[in-house]
Design a protein around this motif. Sequence first.
Motif, PDB file in Angstrom:
ATOM      1  N   UNK A 172      -3.747  -5.106   5.521  1.00  0.00           N
ATOM      2  CA  UNK A 172      -3.015  -4.187   4.648  1.00  0.00           C
ATOM      3  C   UNK A 172      -1.525  -4.314   4.957  1.00  0.00           C
ATOM      4  N   UNK A 173      -0.709  -4.436   3.906  1.00  0.00           N
ATOM      5  CA  UNK A 173       0.744  -4.404   4.093  1.00  0.00           C
ATOM      6  C   UNK A 173       1.291  -3.134   3.444  1.00  0.00           C
ATOM      7  N   UNK A 174       2.268  -2.530   4.094  1.00  0.00           N
ATOM      8  CA  UNK A 174       2.700  -1.176   3.732  1.00  0.00           C
ATOM      9  C   UNK A 174       3.974  -1.172   2.904  1.00  0.00           C
ATOM     10  N   UNK A 175       4.027  -0.228   1.970  1.00  0.00           N
ATOM     11  CA  UNK A 175       5.215  -0.012   1.162  1.00  0.00           C
ATOM     12  C   UNK A 175       5.961   1.221   1.688  1.00  0.00           C
ATOM     13  N   UNK A 176       7.134   1.478   1.143  1.00  0.00           N
ATOM     14  CA  UNK A 176       7.997   2.544   1.648  1.00  0.00           C
ATOM     15  C   UNK A 176       7.390   3.933   1.510  1.00  0.00           C
ATOM     16  N   UNK A 177       6.640   4.163   0.446  1.00  0.00           N
ATOM     17  CA  UNK A 177       6.173   5.514   0.146  1.00  0.00           C
ATOM     18  C   UNK A 177       4.840   5.861   0.812  1.00  0.00           C
ATOM     19  N   UNK A 178       4.368   5.028   1.725  1.00  0.00           N
ATOM     20  CA  UNK A 178       3.086   5.299   2.378  1.00  0.00           C
ATOM     21  C   UNK A 178       3.167   6.510   3.304  1.00  0.00           C
ATOM     22  N   UNK A 179       4.224   6.608   4.088  1.00  0.00           N
ATOM     23  CA  UNK A 179       4.365   7.734   5.018  1.00  0.00           C
ATOM     24  C   UNK A 179       5.806   7.832   5.513  1.00  0.00           C
ATOM     25  N   UNK A 180       6.041   8.820   6.362  1.00  0.00           N
ATOM     26  CA  UNK A 180       7.341   8.997   7.016  1.00  0.00           C
ATOM     27  C   UNK A 180       7.142   8.792   8.514  1.00  0.00           C
ATOM     28  N   UNK A 181       7.654   7.686   9.084  1.00  0.00           N
ATOM     29  CA  UNK A 181       7.421   7.421  10.512  1.00  0.00           C
ATOM     30  C   UNK A 181       7.938   8.526  11.410  1.00  0.00           C
ATOM     31  N   UNK A 182       7.230   8.765  12.501  1.00  0.00           N
ATOM     32  CA  UNK A 182       7.625   9.784  13.474  1.00  0.00           C
ATOM     33  C   UNK A 182       8.740   9.250  14.377  1.00  0.00           C
ATOM     34  N   UNK A 207       0.822  -1.209   0.000  1.00  0.00           N
ATOM     35  CA  UNK A 207       0.000   0.000   0.000  1.00  0.00           C
ATOM     36  C   UNK A 207       0.857   1.260   0.000  1.00  0.00           C
ATOM     37  N   UNK A 208       0.552   2.180  -0.913  1.00  0.00           N
ATOM     38  CA  UNK A 208       1.210   3.486  -0.930  1.00  0.00           C
ATOM     39  C   UNK A 208       0.238   4.593  -0.495  1.00  0.00           C
ATOM     40  N   UNK A 209      -1.040   4.243  -0.337  1.00  0.00           N
ATOM     41  CA  UNK A 209      -2.045   5.185   0.177  1.00  0.00           C
ATOM     42  C   UNK A 209      -3.211   4.381   0.738  1.00  0.00           C
ATOM     43  N   UNK A 210      -3.700   4.805   1.905  1.00  0.00           N
ATOM     44  CA  UNK A 210      -4.823   4.121   2.553  1.00  0.00           C
ATOM     45  C   UNK A 210      -5.855   5.157   2.970  1.00  0.00           C
ATOM     46  N   UNK A 211      -7.113   4.952   2.557  1.00  0.00           N
ATOM     47  CA  UNK A 211      -8.208   5.841   2.931  1.00  0.00           C
ATOM     48  C   UNK A 211      -9.339   4.983   3.496  1.00  0.00           C
ATOM     49  N   UNK A 212      -9.786   5.301   4.716  1.00  0.00           N
ATOM     50  CA  UNK A 212     -10.862   4.544   5.359  1.00  0.00           C
ATOM     51  C   UNK A 212     -12.171   5.304   5.282  1.00  0.00           C
ATOM     52  N   UNK A 213     -13.260   4.567   5.064  1.00  0.00           N
ATOM     53  CA  UNK A 213     -14.613   5.113   5.127  1.00  0.00           C
ATOM     54  C   UNK A 213     -15.319   4.393   6.261  1.00  0.00           C
TER      55      UNK A 213
END
Length: 251
Positions: free
Chosen positions: A176-186, A143-149
């Motif tokens: 959901x499994x995450x890819x590198x470009x999904x976000x920048x961890x804090x 996943x490079x983007x996740x949007x929940x409804x």
Amino acid sequence: MKIMVPVKRVVDYAVKIRIKPDKSGVETQNVKMSMNPFCEIALEEALKIKESGLAKEVVAVTMGPSNCVDTLRTGLAMGADRGIHVEAARDLVPLSVAKVLKKLVEVENPGLLILGKQAIDDDCNQTGQMIAALLGWPQGTFASKVVLDKEKQVATVDREVDGGLETLCLDLPAVITTDLRLNQPRYATLPNIMKAKSKPIKRYTPEELNVEIKSDLEVVQVTEPPKRKAGVILSSVDELIDKLKNEAHVI
């Protein structure tokens, strides 16, 4: 909604890997260990979903020996509400991890399971797919983007494929499994690191979860990749073609 995020303790990405003298694996004694970078991304995404008001609780899960609790504390310092540690003396293969997660899902009943797409130590990229199959849940990998409804109880996932992006709509609960470009961890701040010490961690054993830990895989030998030969500067195209044809044998 509750979100469960498995996190793994691995050799830090910045450490130069050394092979054990007997070639049975990678040296981990006196080596800096940290949370798998893809797991950090998964946890960050879960925390962002919670902060947006779409989830009420984030539960971090880890499996392994007692020192894995350090990784779990890092997840709690990042913002997870509580942790679960499944104590296991031996390394777990992806199928065993998936079976343990299945039992924890039955206990915790989360609405969403977010994992890193792979761990940087074994690069298996299997656990997310396996747990989705065991649970019978829909899955969105890389996943490079996740949007929940929340009203429709669906998750829209943009996933990276060879030809570009593919968009999936998943009914919740889902994996959901995450890819590198999904976000920048804090980064975990010092106050949150101190708060994490008081956050609860529940402990299980595989036996308590009725999971038999076994491995169908055997590591025969671990070796370093061959060293690359020094490059050469060629004086002409004809010389390049000659080397490609007579030395590299690629044309």
